[in-house]
Motif scaffolding. Structure first.
Motif, short mmCIF file in Angstrom:
data_model
loop_
_atom_site.label_atom_id
_atom_site.label_comp_id
_atom_site.label_asym_id
_atom_site.label_seq_id
_atom_site.Cartn_x
_atom_site.Cartn_y
_atom_site.Cartn_z
N ASP A 170 -36.07 -52.32 -5.84
CA ASP A 170 -36.38 -51.16 -6.66
C ASP A 170 -35.10 -50.54 -7.20
O ASP A 170 -34.05 -50.55 -6.53
N ILE A 171 -35.16 -49.97 -8.41
CA ILE A 171 -34.03 -49.28 -9.01
C ILE A 171 -34.46 -47.88 -9.40
O ILE A 171 -35.46 -47.71 -10.12
N SER A 172 -33.74 -46.86 -8.93
CA SER A 172 -33.97 -45.48 -9.35
C SER A 172 -32.69 -44.94 -9.99
O SER A 172 -31.60 -45.07 -9.42
N VAL A 173 -32.82 -44.36 -11.16
CA VAL A 173 -31.71 -43.69 -11.86
C VAL A 173 -32.17 -42.28 -12.16
O VAL A 173 -33.08 -42.08 -12.97
N LEU A 174 -31.55 -41.29 -11.51
CA LEU A 174 -32.04 -39.92 -11.54
C LEU A 174 -30.97 -38.99 -12.08
O LEU A 174 -29.79 -39.08 -11.72
N GLY A 219 -39.25 -59.79 -9.71
CA GLY A 219 -40.32 -59.80 -8.74
C GLY A 219 -41.20 -58.58 -8.86
O GLY A 219 -41.60 -58.18 -9.95
N SER A 220 -41.47 -57.97 -7.70
CA SER A 220 -42.30 -56.77 -7.68
C SER A 220 -41.46 -55.49 -7.65
O SER A 220 -42.00 -54.41 -7.40
N GLY A 221 -40.18 -55.61 -7.95
CA GLY A 221 -39.32 -54.44 -7.97
C GLY A 221 -39.76 -53.42 -9.00
O GLY A 221 -40.19 -53.77 -10.10
N ALA A 222 -39.65 -52.13 -8.64
CA ALA A 222 -40.04 -51.04 -9.53
C ALA A 222 -38.80 -50.46 -10.21
O ALA A 222 -37.70 -50.50 -9.68
N LEU A 223 -39.01 -49.93 -11.40
CA LEU A 223 -37.94 -49.27 -12.16
C LEU A 223 -38.33 -47.82 -12.37
O LEU A 223 -39.41 -47.53 -12.88
N ASP A 224 -37.43 -46.90 -11.95
CA ASP A 224 -37.74 -45.47 -11.90
C ASP A 224 -36.61 -44.70 -12.56
O ASP A 224 -35.49 -44.65 -12.04
N LEU A 225 -36.89 -44.13 -13.75
CA LEU A 225 -35.89 -43.34 -14.47
C LEU A 225 -36.40 -41.93 -14.61
O LEU A 225 -37.55 -41.71 -15.03
N GLN A 226 -35.53 -40.93 -14.28
CA GLN A 226 -35.97 -39.54 -14.37
C GLN A 226 -34.85 -38.65 -14.86
O GLN A 226 -33.71 -38.73 -14.39
N GLY A 261 -34.68 -43.69 -1.97
CA GLY A 261 -34.12 -42.48 -1.37
C GLY A 261 -32.66 -42.63 -1.01
O GLY A 261 -32.06 -43.71 -1.13
N THR A 262 -32.06 -41.55 -0.52
CA THR A 262 -30.64 -41.57 -0.13
C THR A 262 -30.40 -42.48 1.07
O THR A 262 -29.25 -42.87 1.33
N ASP A 263 -31.45 -42.83 1.77
CA ASP A 263 -31.31 -43.75 2.91
C ASP A 263 -31.51 -45.20 2.49
O ASP A 263 -31.53 -46.11 3.32
N GLY A 264 -31.69 -45.42 1.17
CA GLY A 264 -31.87 -46.77 0.67
C GLY A 264 -33.27 -47.31 0.83
O GLY A 264 -33.53 -48.47 0.52
N ILE A 265 -34.18 -46.48 1.30
CA ILE A 265 -35.57 -46.89 1.50
C ILE A 265 -36.43 -46.36 0.36
O ILE A 265 -36.31 -45.20 -0.05
N SER A 266 -37.33 -47.20 -0.16
CA SER A 266 -38.23 -46.80 -1.25
C SER A 266 -39.48 -46.14 -0.71
O SER A 266 -40.01 -46.55 0.32
#
Length: 465
Positions: free
Chosen positions: A14-18, A35-42, A163-168
């Motif tokens: 997963d990739i988050s860019v906040l 794959g099934s990775g999610a993309l999260d932009l906010q 998250g900051t712990d590297g867990i989605s």
């Protein structure tokens, strides 16, 4: 704010860019996972501005973009899963105007405080290649152009945030269905090469698939050769005009109805085929006219109701009642019709068009005309004007010329009856009713005023052959 000048890539994670302010990419900077990775932009309070040369993709994972204000789409957002785009107080627009696909996905969920795409003078659609769509927009309205078939239905996007712990963890948007505008926004949804189908989705499940509030026009159009529009849920305008146009057919199913109010008109057109309306589907306007046009045949539904005129046109075919229960098909000030073959069925399949109208005028062919009016009826001048909604949500007038008599060609017969009320012949010069053709002894005429004390007033002639 977050500024991106280079690619961000993951194999399948997963990739988050906040960002609190703006989130912007430049040049050919891509955001890609597999794959099934999610993309999260906010962008919590600002805008998301994607470079027109960048690609933002996942394999099968969902993609979610949230902006406090606007979203400017880049070259392509692509996934085998779902895409959710939210511009909380602004618009979802292209970074640069082009005809290239902006979003390619299984489903697309849109929310914009202002609008999606541009309407009006600077018209610019959001180009899509998706299966299912749902949208909530404001005064800016919706302008979507789909490359193939499109389903208006329910969409759920199941995104994740790192998250900051590297867990989605789950960061999904709730189930949403329908195309809905508020604050006067118009809705334009078109397909280039495929059917357009409107369902009643489950979010909410209220029988309505497309609706506007306050005002706003609606255009649903299947442009490609052989493409049709199918309504399985209601289309509701408040005071705007509605156009539903199929390159081939237009059909309604179940209780799917088309309604608007004020001076808005209802325009249903099957440019290459037939209009087939369910016996429990209504078409309603308040003061505006209703026009049902087919290159082939028109099958009437529940009731077409307006204080204005209903105009029925079957260029190469017939107009018939879709039921045999005797219920009223047309409730209006006046009725205008044109059919190559027949209007209502005579002979062994006798089934009149049932009306509650004031005036009537029209023409049919060798298989005749049969009308059964509930009260008084006048044969006199009738014309129609509807507002056809354009791709920029503006309207142009479509005028059906005046008809002031009832006429059959090629020896078609005419049967005009009232259940209880007078028949008055005021139109036509010299005849209000004409049934004629090449063969003597055909083209019969029956005028019958039913009910006690009902009369026939012949201020114009009746001519057979």
């Amino acid at each position: 704010r977050v500024l991106g000048y280079a690619d961000v890539r993951s194999g399948s994670g997963d990739i988050s860019v906040l960002a609190h302010g703006n989130l912007q990419t430049f040049g050919t900077a891509d955001l890609v996972t597999g794959g099934s990775g999610a993309l999260d932009l906010q962008s919590s309070t600002g805008s998301i501005l994607l470079s027109p040369n960048g690609v933002y993709s996942s394999g099968s994972g969902d993609i979610r973009l949230y902006a406090g204000t606007d979203i400017y789409l880049g070259a392509l957002i692509e996934t085998g899963g779902g895409v959710s785009l939210t511009a909380q107080s602004g618009s979802i627009l292209e970074s640069t105007s082009s005809s290239a696909v902006d979003v390619r996905a299984g489903s697309l969920r849109l929310v914009a405080g202002a609008g999606v795409g541009r309407l009006g003078a600077n018209v610019d659609a959001i180009e899509t290649d998706v299966n299912t769509i749902s949208a909530r927009v404001g005064a800016g309205g919706l302008n979507v152009l789909e490359s193939d078939a499109l389903l208006v239905g329910s969409v759920t996007v199941q995104s994740r945030r790192v998250g900051t712990d590297g867990i989605s963890s789950d960061n999904s948007d709730p189930l949403q269905s329908d195309l809905v505008s508020n604050n006067g926004g118009s809705l334009v949804a078109r397909t280039l090469a495929g059917d357009l189908i409107v369902l009643d989705g489950a979010g909410p499940e209220d029988g309505v698939g497309v609706s506007t509030a306050i005002s706003g026009n609606i255009l649903l159009e299947a442009l490609g050769t052989g493409s049709s529009v199918s309504l399985i849920a209601d289309i509701e305008g408040t005071t705007g005009s509605i156009s539903i146009i199929g390159a081939l057919n237009v059909t309604t199913t179940g209780v799917a109805s088309v309604r608007t109010g004020g001076s808005g008109s209802v325009d249903i057109a099957a440019l290459g085929g037939s209009v087939t309306l369910s016996p429990t589907s209504d078409q309603e306007a308040e003061a505006g006219d209703i026009r049902i046009y087919a290159a082939s045949n028109v099958t009437l539904g529940g009731v077409a109701r307006t204080q204005g005129t209903v105009s029925l046109l079957a260029v190469n075919g017939w107009v018939r009642d879709g039921d045999t229960d005797g219920s009223v098909d047309i409730e209006a000030d006046s009725l205008r019709f044109e059919a190559r073959r027949w209007v209502g069925q005579l002979g062994v399949n006798d089934n009149a068009i049932e009306t509650t109208i004031g005036r009537v005028g029209g023409e049919a062919g060798h298989e005749g005309i049969t009308i059964l009016e509930t009260d008084a009826l006048e044969v006199n001048s009738v014309s129609s004007i509807i507002n056809r909604v354009q791709s920029d949500a503006s309207t142009v007038s479509v005028v059906d010329e005046q008809r002031d008599e009832i006429v059959t060609r090629e020896n078609g017969s005419v049967v005009v009856r009232t259940v209880w009320g007078d028949i008055t012949l005021n139109g036509g010069d010299p005849a209000a009713i004409r049934a004629f053709g090449p063969s003597v002894g055909e083209g019969h005429i029956l005028l019958e005023a039913g009910g006690e004390d009902s009369s026939i007033y012949m201020n114009r002639s009746v001519i057979s052959n």
